[in-house]
Scaffold this active site. Structure first.
Site, short mmCIF file in Angstrom:
data_model
loop_
_atom_site.label_atom_id
_atom_site.label_comp_id
_atom_site.label_asym_id
_atom_site.label_seq_id
_atom_site.Cartn_x
_atom_site.Cartn_y
_atom_site.Cartn_z
N HIS A 85 0.81 -1.22 0.00
CA HIS A 85 0.00 0.00 0.00
C HIS A 85 0.84 1.28 0.00
CE1 HIS A 85 -2.79 -3.08 1.37
NE2 HIS A 85 -2.12 -3.19 2.49
N ASP A 241 5.95 -7.80 1.06
CA ASP A 241 6.86 -8.35 2.07
C ASP A 241 6.23 -9.51 2.83
OD1 ASP A 241 5.02 -6.76 3.43
OD2 ASP A 241 6.52 -5.58 4.50
#
Length: 487
Positions: A85, A241
């Site tokens: 994001h 991640d």
């Protein structure tokens, strides 16, 4: 491909870029990192300047060549991952339009309410997720409403890692996990939802091509900057991640275990069908069919860094020694880690952290231990309130910077009442290298991961913490209620 080939994983994290160089067996040959600042121009805002990422990558590559020149000369592929994001807006000349808004930014709460009220069903059906301040769509709706010139100048939308890939290869693309993280991608149709992108003021031409995590998207030397790398190195798109952490913690397993991750933030990651609850994020797996879900608290290691700073800049080894001398439960001192609002399970940007039960006998070590325990209580709150199905029969894997310490992993096991296994270098940068390895090796795949140790809950401490957890939840409900009332 040869047995001497090396692979580089780069993780563009919330506070630093981390790099891991590995061989085909998964043996780590070198590591490097470079930090960059987060800008907080207003309360609840979090931004970063992509110029700092550029600097960090240049420094990291130079450090690797200084520490492991022979291994770097055998480098064949680079895999990327990054925090979710973080939208990067580029103009027609490929220049950054404005700072990138972080996942922890809370400014778009009004936009979230509007999206839920007017477009909630459409968003959920297309993206398998619920709107909240952490997603790119409400962030860009805020930009469109408050900085319309920035949206008007935007010719391309990229994620943070894909911006670095663009500089390295000249190709504008985004992997599937990052596309889902925008809240504007139709997961089942595998295409951008143009009705949702229009809400952010983006034209279809501004949207990048979406590729698989293992896609070879170009080679170094094709873009505007090589960051000190030679020409011709294969560049693999990579993943979020969290997706990379599941890869490194699960290895080639078809049914990978759950992951408890404590990095800058803290989260529970588990494979399974999408969970449609406020506070749960659903993403596709980077290498396997299906999905994983994530629920987490905004403040993980960030909370520990904060209290270390207040204590005069404690080093990590000092923290372990100090906390070791404090009994479990910190003599009744309780911490709620809402330093930047909160995500799961409350999703309330106005919640604020607190210490309760303070007594004159409490010393700085009590406060440090209470912070560690508070982060663990927050994760337990996520599991219980969201009714997450985390197996107690199969050990969960522990990931993130927390694995470097001795005390915090045991606190997590005791409070969560879970067996936890540690994996050497269980961090997302190595997962990104594994994704690159899979892309280049094909069916050969990635190495098996070896667990380093198993941490089991201490029954007496677990019982103590269960009693404290009831108090934790009462205070959390009070903080949530007061924040929503504007107190």
């Amino acid at each position: 491909m040869t047995n001497s080939d090396c692979f580089l994983g780069l993780d563009l994290g919330t506070s630093s870029l981390k790099a891991v160089l590995t061989d085909k067996r998964g043996v780590v040959l070198a590591e490097a990192s470079a930090h960059y600042p987060t800008l907080r121009p207003h309360i609840g805002w979090s931004e970063q300047d992509p110029v700092e990422w550029h600097r960090a990558m240049t420094e990291t590559v130079a450090s690797l060549y200084a520490s492991a020149p022979e291994a770097m000369d055998r480098l064949v592929a680079i895999g990327f991952c990054s925090a979710a994001h973080l939208p990067v807006l580029l103009d027609a000349d490929g220049k950054v339009v404005r700072p990138a808004i972080l996942w922890s930014d809370q400014r778009s709460s009004a936009e979230v309410k509007w999206l839920i009220a007017d477009h909630g069903a459409r968003i959920r059906d297309a993206t398998l997720n619920e709107p909240s301040c952490t997603w790119t769509l409400p962030q860009l709706v805020w930009v469109a409403g408050n900085e319309p010139d920035a949206i008007a100048r935007t010719a391309s939308l990229l994620s943070s890692k894909d911006y670095l890939i663009y500089l390295l290869t000249g190709r504008r693309q985004m992997d599937l996990t990052s596309a889902v993280a925008t809240l504007m991608y139709d997961v089942e149709a595998r295409t951008w939802d143009f009705d949702l992108t229009a809400l952010a003021g983006l034209s279809p031409d501004a949207l990048p091509e979406v590729v698989e995590s293992t896609a070879l998207v170009g080679r170094s030397g094709s873009g505007s900057d090589n960051f000190g790398l030679p020409d011709g190195i294969a560049v693999i798109s990579g993943a979020l991640d969290s997706a990379a952490e599941i890869v490194v913690c699960g290895g080639p397993a078809i049914d990978p275990p759950a992951v408890i991750r404590v990095g800058s933030s803290a989260a529970i990651l588990a494979p399974g069908e999408p969970v449609f609850k406020q506070g749960v994020l659903n993403y596709p797996h980077a290498l396997l069919p299906g999905h994983y879900y994530q629920a987490g608290t905004n403040a993980g290691a960030v909370a520990l860094q904060w209290v270390r700073h207040l204590a005069g800049g404690l080093e990590h080894d000092e923290v372990d020694e100090m906390v070791k001398a404090i009994p479990a439960g910190a003599d009744g001192l309780l911490f709620h880690p809402y330093l930047q609002g909160e995500r799961a399970p409350y999703w309330n940007p106005d919640m604020r952290g607190s210490f309760s039960g303070i007594h004159s006998r409490h010393e700085i070590g009590h406060f440090v231990r209470a912070v560690m325990e508070g982060v663990a209580f927050s994760l337990r709150d996520c599991i219980q309130r969201l009714d997450l199905n985390i197996s107690h029969d199969v050990p969960a894997r522990l990931a993130g910077g927390v694995i470097r310490g001795q005390i915090w992993p045991q606190i997590l096991a005791d409070i969560l009442e879970l067996q936890l296994e540690t994996v050497d270098h269980a961090e997302s940068a190595l997962g990104a290298a594994f994704i690159a390895m899979q892309a280049m090796n094909g069916p050969i795949g990635i190495p098996n991961v070896a667990t380093h140790s198993t941490i089991r809950p201490d029954p007496e401490k677990a019982e103590l913490y269960s009693g404290m957890f009831a108090r934790y939840q009462r205070w959390a409900a009070f903080i949530d209620r007061e924040a929503r009332m504007g107190a």
